[in-house]
Write an enzyme that holds these catalytic residues in place. Structure first.
Site, mmCIF file in Angstrom:
data_model
loop_
_atom_site.group_PDB
_atom_site.id
_atom_site.type_symbol
_atom_site.label_atom_id
_atom_site.label_comp_id
_atom_site.label_asym_id
_atom_site.label_seq_id
_atom_site.Cartn_x
_atom_site.Cartn_y
_atom_site.Cartn_z
ATOM 1 N N ASP A 1 -4.980 -3.735 -3.465
ATOM 2 C CA ASP A 1 -4.040 -3.741 -2.344
ATOM 3 C C ASP A 1 -3.977 -5.140 -1.736
ATOM 4 O OD1 ASP A 1 -2.746 -3.446 0.086
ATOM 5 O OD2 ASP A 1 -3.944 -1.750 0.754
ATOM 6 N N SER B 1 0.839 -1.187 0.000
ATOM 7 C CA SER B 1 0.000 0.000 0.000
ATOM 8 C C SER B 1 0.885 1.252 0.000
ATOM 9 C CB SER B 1 -0.966 -0.045 1.196
ATOM 10 O OG SER B 1 -1.980 0.920 1.036
#
Length: 197
Positions: A190, A62
């Protein structure tokens, strides 16, 4: 984060001490500012030396993945701090939508535009990184995890032509916040948010 080692070999492949030093950076959205500030402070303490030179491998997911890519490119951590401070509200500004819960609340456009700036990643490719880096994501199209990695091993030749911007957007596309990122005929999310799939 582990402590930087002063004895790291410059080519990043074989540590002198026999220890393999990895810098692992977590995600967390806006909390990435805290991580970036610590990195910037460490670089300042080292007289401006890029922190990537002190590790054998950099990784993150992320926002941690975006920071890992920046470190691997020797982009000053202070530049990433400034990006957060100057544009954080723009990145995390909720968009209005008639689709309600069916649409990600944040637009990916501001983050994409900032990463594509020539002062950050521009059009540079993963193979141009100065230090070994790995960044995880999930290929939403196949449902399988993927780890984007520099060609720091003879067998690692699959990802080096991907744009850093695409990898950064892929690892930070948390479905509860940002929409899936598409490139190379696949959609990515993600890795830390795979439970939302």
């Amino acid at each position: 984060m582990t402590t930087p080692s002063p004895d790291r070999v410059e080519n990043g492949h074989k540590p002198k001490s026999g220890r393999f030093q990895i810098l692992a950076l977590s995600g967390g959205g806006y909390r990435g500012l805290y991580t970036a500030k610590i990195l910037a402070d460490l670089e300042a303490e080292m007289g401006g030396t890029p922190i990537g030179r002190r590790f054998d491998l950099v990784t993150g997911t992320s926002i941690g993945g975006i920071l890992a890519l920046a470190i691997a490119m020797e982009i000053p951590a202070q530049r990433m701090v400034d990006l957060f401070v100057d544009h954080g509200e723009e990145i995390f500004k909720k968009r209005r939508s008639f689709w309600g819960v069916w649409r990600a609340p944040y637009s990916p456009a501001p983050l994409n535009g900032l990463l594509a700036d020539k002062e950050v990643f521009g059009e540079q490719l993963l193979g141009q990184c100065r230090h070994p880096v790995i960044v995880p994501s999930i290929n939403y199209s196949t449902g399988m995890p993927v780890v984007f990695k520099t060609p720091h091993h003879p067998d690692f030749k699959r990802d080096h032509m991907h744009r850093l911007v695409d990898i950064g957007m892929a690892t930070s596309a948390a479905p509860a916040y940002f929409p899936r990122h598409c490139f190379g005929n696949s959609q990515y999310v993600d890795e830390g948010r795979q439970g939302f799939m």
